[in-house]
Design a protein around this motif. Structure first.
Motif, PDB file in Angstrom:
ATOM      1  N   ASN A  69      43.778 -49.284  13.134  1.00  0.00           N
ATOM      2  CA  ASN A  69      44.718 -49.759  14.141  1.00  0.00           C
ATOM      3  C   ASN A  69      45.863 -50.531  13.500  1.00  0.00           C
ATOM      4  O   ASN A  69      47.023 -50.379  13.887  1.00  0.00           O
ATOM      5  N   GLU A  70      45.527 -51.349  12.499  1.00  0.00           N
ATOM      6  CA  GLU A  70      46.585 -52.116  11.833  1.00  0.00           C
ATOM      7  C   GLU A  70      47.525 -51.187  11.083  1.00  0.00           C
ATOM      8  O   GLU A  70      48.749 -51.354  11.120  1.00  0.00           O
ATOM      9  N   MET A  71      46.961 -50.214  10.374  1.00  0.00           N
ATOM     10  CA  MET A  71      47.804 -49.270   9.624  1.00  0.00           C
ATOM     11  C   MET A  71      48.712 -48.482  10.577  1.00  0.00           C
ATOM     12  O   MET A  71      49.905 -48.298  10.303  1.00  0.00           O
ATOM     13  N   ALA A  72      48.131 -48.010  11.705  1.00  0.00           N
ATOM     14  CA  ALA A  72      48.915 -47.214  12.658  1.00  0.00           C
ATOM     15  C   ALA A  72      50.034 -48.058  13.262  1.00  0.00           C
ATOM     16  O   ALA A  72      51.184 -47.633  13.363  1.00  0.00           O
ATOM     17  N   SER A  73      49.668 -49.289  13.645  1.00  0.00           N
ATOM     18  CA  SER A  73      50.641 -50.160  14.284  1.00  0.00           C
ATOM     19  C   SER A  73      51.785 -50.522  13.331  1.00  0.00           C
ATOM     20  O   SER A  73      52.960 -50.424  13.679  1.00  0.00           O
ATOM     21  N   LYS A  74      51.436 -50.931  12.105  1.00  0.00           N
ATOM     22  CA  LYS A  74      52.474 -51.338  11.161  1.00  0.00           C
ATOM     23  C   LYS A  74      53.301 -50.150  10.677  1.00  0.00           C
ATOM     24  O   LYS A  74      54.467 -50.315  10.304  1.00  0.00           O
ATOM     25  N   SER A  75      52.701 -48.956  10.648  1.00  0.00           N
ATOM     26  CA  SER A  75      53.416 -47.774  10.153  1.00  0.00           C
ATOM     27  C   SER A  75      54.209 -47.090  11.260  1.00  0.00           C
ATOM     28  O   SER A  75      55.002 -46.176  10.984  1.00  0.00           O
ATOM     29  N   GLY A  76      53.936 -47.458  12.533  1.00  0.00           N
ATOM     30  CA  GLY A  76      54.628 -46.810  13.645  1.00  0.00           C
ATOM     31  C   GLY A  76      54.232 -45.357  13.816  1.00  0.00           C
ATOM     32  O   GLY A  76      55.050 -44.510  14.185  1.00  0.00           O
ATOM     33  N   VAL A  77      52.963 -45.070  13.585  1.00  0.00           N
ATOM     34  CA  VAL A  77      52.453 -43.696  13.723  1.00  0.00           C
ATOM     35  C   VAL A  77      51.158 -43.723  14.529  1.00  0.00           C
ATOM     36  O   VAL A  77      50.586 -44.787  14.781  1.00  0.00           O
ATOM     37  N   GLY A  78      50.691 -42.537  14.931  1.00  0.00           N
ATOM     38  CA  GLY A  78      49.378 -42.419  15.532  1.00  0.00           C
ATOM     39  C   GLY A  78      48.371 -41.903  14.508  1.00  0.00           C
ATOM     40  O   GLY A  78      48.752 -41.319  13.499  1.00  0.00           O
ATOM     41  N   VAL A  79      47.106 -42.175  14.766  1.00  0.00           N
ATOM     42  CA  VAL A  79      46.052 -41.634  13.898  1.00  0.00           C
ATOM     43  C   VAL A  79      45.023 -40.950  14.788  1.00  0.00           C
ATOM     44  O   VAL A  79      44.590 -41.520  15.803  1.00  0.00           O
ATOM     45  N   MET A  80      44.665 -39.714  14.444  1.00  0.00           N
ATOM     46  CA  MET A  80      43.596 -38.997  15.142  1.00  0.00           C
ATOM     47  C   MET A  80      42.380 -38.980  14.221  1.00  0.00           C
ATOM     48  O   MET A  80      42.409 -38.400  13.143  1.00  0.00           O
ATOM     49  N   LEU A  81      41.320 -39.660  14.656  1.00  0.00           N
ATOM     50  CA  LEU A  81      40.119 -39.812  13.829  1.00  0.00           C
ATOM     51  C   LEU A  81      39.028 -38.874  14.344  1.00  0.00           C
ATOM     52  O   LEU A  81      38.738 -38.852  15.540  1.00  0.00           O
ATOM     53  N   THR A  82      38.432 -38.082  13.443  1.00  0.00           N
ATOM     54  CA  THR A  82      37.355 -37.174  13.827  1.00  0.00           C
ATOM     55  C   THR A  82      36.015 -37.875  13.625  1.00  0.00           C
ATOM     56  O   THR A  82      35.561 -38.069  12.496  1.00  0.00           O
ATOM     57  N   GLU A  83      35.398 -38.279  14.737  1.00  0.00           N
ATOM     58  CA  GLU A  83      34.209 -39.135  14.659  1.00  0.00           C
ATOM     59  C   GLU A  83      33.111 -38.521  13.784  1.00  0.00           C
ATOM     60  O   GLU A  83      32.507 -39.189  12.944  1.00  0.00           O
ATOM     61  N   ALA A  84      32.867 -37.222  13.973  1.00  0.00           N
ATOM     62  CA  ALA A  84      31.743 -36.586  13.273  1.00  0.00           C
ATOM     63  C   ALA A  84      31.971 -36.490  11.773  1.00  0.00           C
ATOM     64  O   ALA A  84      31.020 -36.273  11.011  1.00  0.00           O
ATOM     65  N   ALA A  85      33.218 -36.661  11.341  1.00  0.00           N
ATOM     66  CA  ALA A  85      33.516 -36.528   9.908  1.00  0.00           C
ATOM     67  C   ALA A  85      33.305 -37.825   9.135  1.00  0.00           C
ATOM     68  O   ALA A  85      33.316 -37.833   7.908  1.00  0.00           O
ATOM     69  N   VAL A  86      33.102 -38.926   9.862  1.00  0.00           N
ATOM     70  CA  VAL A  86      32.978 -40.226   9.192  1.00  0.00           C
ATOM     71  C   VAL A  86      31.602 -40.331   8.531  1.00  0.00           C
ATOM     72  O   VAL A  86      30.575 -40.286   9.221  1.00  0.00           O
ATOM     73  N   PRO A  87      31.560 -40.463   7.212  1.00  0.00           N
ATOM     74  CA  PRO A  87      30.262 -40.464   6.535  1.00  0.00           C
ATOM     75  C   PRO A  87      29.469 -41.755   6.764  1.00  0.00           C
ATOM     76  O   PRO A  87      30.029 -42.851   6.702  1.00  0.00           O
ATOM     77  N   MET A  88      28.180 -41.593   7.064  1.00  0.00           N
ATOM     78  CA  MET A  88      27.270 -42.740   7.203  1.00  0.00           C
ATOM     79  C   MET A  88      25.909 -42.343   6.668  1.00  0.00           C
ATOM     80  O   MET A  88      25.496 -41.183   6.793  1.00  0.00           O
ATOM     81  N   THR A  89      25.181 -43.306   6.116  1.00  0.00           N
ATOM     82  CA  THR A  89      23.798 -43.038   5.736  1.00  0.00           C
ATOM     83  C   THR A  89      22.938 -43.037   6.999  1.00  0.00           C
ATOM     84  O   THR A  89      23.306 -43.634   8.026  1.00  0.00           O
ATOM     85  N   ALA A  90      21.792 -42.351   6.908  1.00  0.00           N
ATOM     86  CA  ALA A  90      20.862 -42.336   8.042  1.00  0.00           C
ATOM     87  C   ALA A  90      20.395 -43.756   8.362  1.00  0.00           C
ATOM     88  O   ALA A  90      20.237 -44.135   9.526  1.00  0.00           O
ATOM     89  N   ALA A  91      20.201 -44.565   7.309  1.00  0.00           N
ATOM     90  CA  ALA A  91      19.729 -45.937   7.508  1.00  0.00           C
ATOM     91  C   ALA A  91      20.761 -46.753   8.290  1.00  0.00           C
ATOM     92  O   ALA A  91      20.408 -47.504   9.211  1.00  0.00           O
ATOM     93  N   ALA A  92      22.038 -46.597   7.935  1.00  0.00           N
ATOM     94  CA  ALA A  92      23.079 -47.356   8.630  1.00  0.00           C
ATOM     95  C   ALA A  92      23.204 -46.873  10.074  1.00  0.00           C
ATOM     96  O   ALA A  92      23.345 -47.681  10.996  1.00  0.00           O
ATOM     97  N   ARG A  93      23.118 -45.573  10.263  1.00  0.00           N
ATOM     98  CA  ARG A  93      23.228 -45.033  11.612  1.00  0.00           C
ATOM     99  C   ARG A  93      22.108 -45.595  12.504  1.00  0.00           C
ATOM    100  O   ARG A  93      22.347 -46.038  13.630  1.00  0.00           O
ATOM    101  N   ALA A  94      20.898 -45.605  11.959  1.00  0.00           N
ATOM    102  CA  ALA A  94      19.748 -46.111  12.727  1.00  0.00           C
ATOM    103  C   ALA A  94      19.895 -47.600  13.011  1.00  0.00           C
ATOM    104  O   ALA A  94      19.655 -48.071  14.132  1.00  0.00           O
ATOM    105  N   ALA A  95      20.325 -48.354  11.998  1.00  0.00           N
ATOM    106  CA  ALA A  95      20.453 -49.807  12.168  1.00  0.00           C
ATOM    107  C   ALA A  95      21.512 -50.136  13.224  1.00  0.00           C
ATOM    108  O   ALA A  95      21.305 -51.021  14.064  1.00  0.00           O
TER     109      ALA A  95
END
Lengths: 349, 349
Positions: free
Chosen positions: B244-270
């Motif tokens: 949000n800070e990068m988008a706001s300061k850069s004056g652009v939008g960002v489209m984030l693909t949720e499923a592409a964000v890497p997480m470990t199984a342990a972090a996801r469960a926690a």
């Protein structure tokens, strides 16, 4: 650049107040904990082991000087200053003591207790900005952390500073024959803070000396140049601690003339009432200079021509005898000025 | 370099936990208190107002980069790291995010509670030294203060760092068409600290990612050069706050693909057990990069060849639409990824 001789033994299992008091216990903690480990004998760590007011980094044909100070003073507002002013001056003065009177910028980390008054924070921040203007510098970047209620007592400021110089001055540079100059009256800061903390009713004439010294030191260096062999600001532990450290690191003796040390009448009275040796009380706007005899007059004149150096005075001389010791000429004979741990003065800066 | 748009209104009379949480309340405090005053419109203060990870100072044909961080993490030791490692990595990573992968040196201010265990302090200091070796730097100078029992909760480290670079990278540099890369799995640090704090029994596979990123970023910059338009490390407030800070300061939008964000199984469960959005959890060894399309393959390959970048992934793209907003592509439509104040996560770093 010499490592402090005979680091005191360190057997404590827990942190004590004396570990933050600027004396032998603090140096023992630093040498046995912070400077311990595999890099202790690494020549590249010589800069950290010099335990000077900051670190000098060769960069092109100049030196960058980097320094940091945390300030935990209590109360945060006191006659003559506040935490904000102190946080700027502490760092600017450390840079100036190494010859870096041109300050490229400061950083400010602020640690706040939940519930802290925003109006007080605004006053402290206004004071930061005013002190920056006096020193000709600015806060370039910062960080803010909040701790819970009861997890930190109000507010702590931690500041770092970056300066630049063509010649680095060391606290270890005293030479036999040098004259020791103090740039003004001593003990004002510590006594003003103690007076405010304990509401001693002494405050009338007692004001902290907290001030940025880079302008004053620039004038002294312009007058004295390479004849200024060593500088140090007598903060925690006061003149006693600073001179002992300079003597020890320089491998020389210092003869201090007690009657020549300038003090205001208010500070003298407060020290007497409180039963505190003013030579051990923190200053935040004074410097000790070791100057070659041929430049003493020029340096004194330059100091006295500056508003922060009007009371500059010769207070001692450097000897080849008694290396590592500071002797106090009391007018009735001499005695050794021993550095002690100033435990009764916590959170003075 | 653009000032953050539409600073949130500021009417608080007292400091709240959210003022240290890395989100909108923290920026409101900074903009209305720390950046207020007579110099607020001074062009020379543009560097502070950029609110980047650090400040860049032109020096000869290079830039000096200066940054600071205080660390108040609780508990001070957690799976994968401790306060000492965190204090070094936090500052090294801020420098790296601005392109200053060559770290000239660090300063360390240590604020201790009377009674703090020296053996724990030694462990933290050993960890500082180990992290410095990994980052190819060292602590050049420091300061130690002691507060009384109950005046500070154990220990606070405040660190500053000085780096140098020929080209400064800004968090405000995103351009439409850029690809957004994350250098690895997210949320590991914050969840590991929370797990340790509340003794949740999750710790088995949950480890903080705290690591110095200057080597990884040096490799990415060598591969991508000027095609790397923007960088930021998603610390407090997590990926949500950083993007949000990068988008706001850069004056652009960002489209984030949720499923592409890497997480470990342990972090996801926690995160699920704790009911916390992992996109809002602090990381201490990850970076977000905005990269021009033609360099994406080379940058990804360079990141993945480094031990700290094995799980690097493309997670989004930058658009000219929706300036200042981050949209989350959930696979079932899009919704705005709103930055909130992460009050439930105090003292995570």
């Amino acid at each position: 650049m010499t490592r402090h001789k005979d680091p005191p033994p360190f057997s404590d299992a827990h942190v004590r107040q004396a570990h933050g008091a600027g004396g032998p216990a603090m140096r023992a903690l630093i040498e046995s904990v912070f400077l311990a480990g595999p890099s202790a004998d690494d020549p590249a760590d010589a800069e950290a082991r010099a335990l000077d007011d900051g670190a000098a980094i060769p960069f092109g044909d100049q030196f960058l000087v980097l320094t940091t100070d945390a300030h935990v003073v209590h109360p945060v507002e006191f006659p003559g200053g506040d935490l904000g002013r102190l946080s700027v001056c502490g760092v600017v003065n450390d840079l100036a003591m190494m010859g870096a009177c041109d300050v490229l910028g400061l950083t400010s980390s602020v640690i706040l207790e939940e519930g802290f008054e925003i109006s007080l924070l605004r006053r402290l921040q206004a004071s930061v900005q005013a002190a920056c203007r006096e020193a000709g510098t600015r806060i370039l970047t910062g960080d803010t952390k909040v701790m819970g209620r009861g997890e930190v007592d109000g507010v702590v400021f931690s500041t770092a500073g970056l300066g630049v110089t063509r010649r680095v001055v060391r606290d270890a540079g005293l030479r036999p024959g040098d004259t020791v100059i103090v740039t003004g009256t001593i003990a004002d800061h510590g006594l003003a803070v103690l007076g405010a903390r304990h509401d001693l009713g002494l405050q009338g004439d007692l004001r902290s000396d907290v001030a940025p010294l880079n302008g004053l030191i620039r004038a002294a260096l312009a007058a004295g140049g390479g004849h200024i062999h060593a500088m140090k600001d007598p903060t925690r532990g006061g003149v006693t601690s600073a001179l002992n450290e300079m003597a020890s690191k320089s491998g020389v003796g210092v003869m201090l003339t007690e009657a020549a040390v300038p003090m205001t009448a208010a500070a003298r009275a407060a020290a007497e009432i409180l039963g505190i040796d003013p030579l051990m009380v923190a200053n935040e706007g004074k410097a000790l200079l070791g100057v070659a005899p041929e430049a003493v007059d020029a340096v004194l004149a330059a100091l006295r021509a500056h508003p922060l150096g009007r009371a500059a005075a010769v207070i001692g001389r450097v000897t080849a005898d008694e290396p590592g010791r500071v002797l106090l000429d009391t007018g009735f004979g001499t005695r050794r000025l021993v550095e002690r741990d100033a435990t009764p003065l916590p959170r003075i800066c």
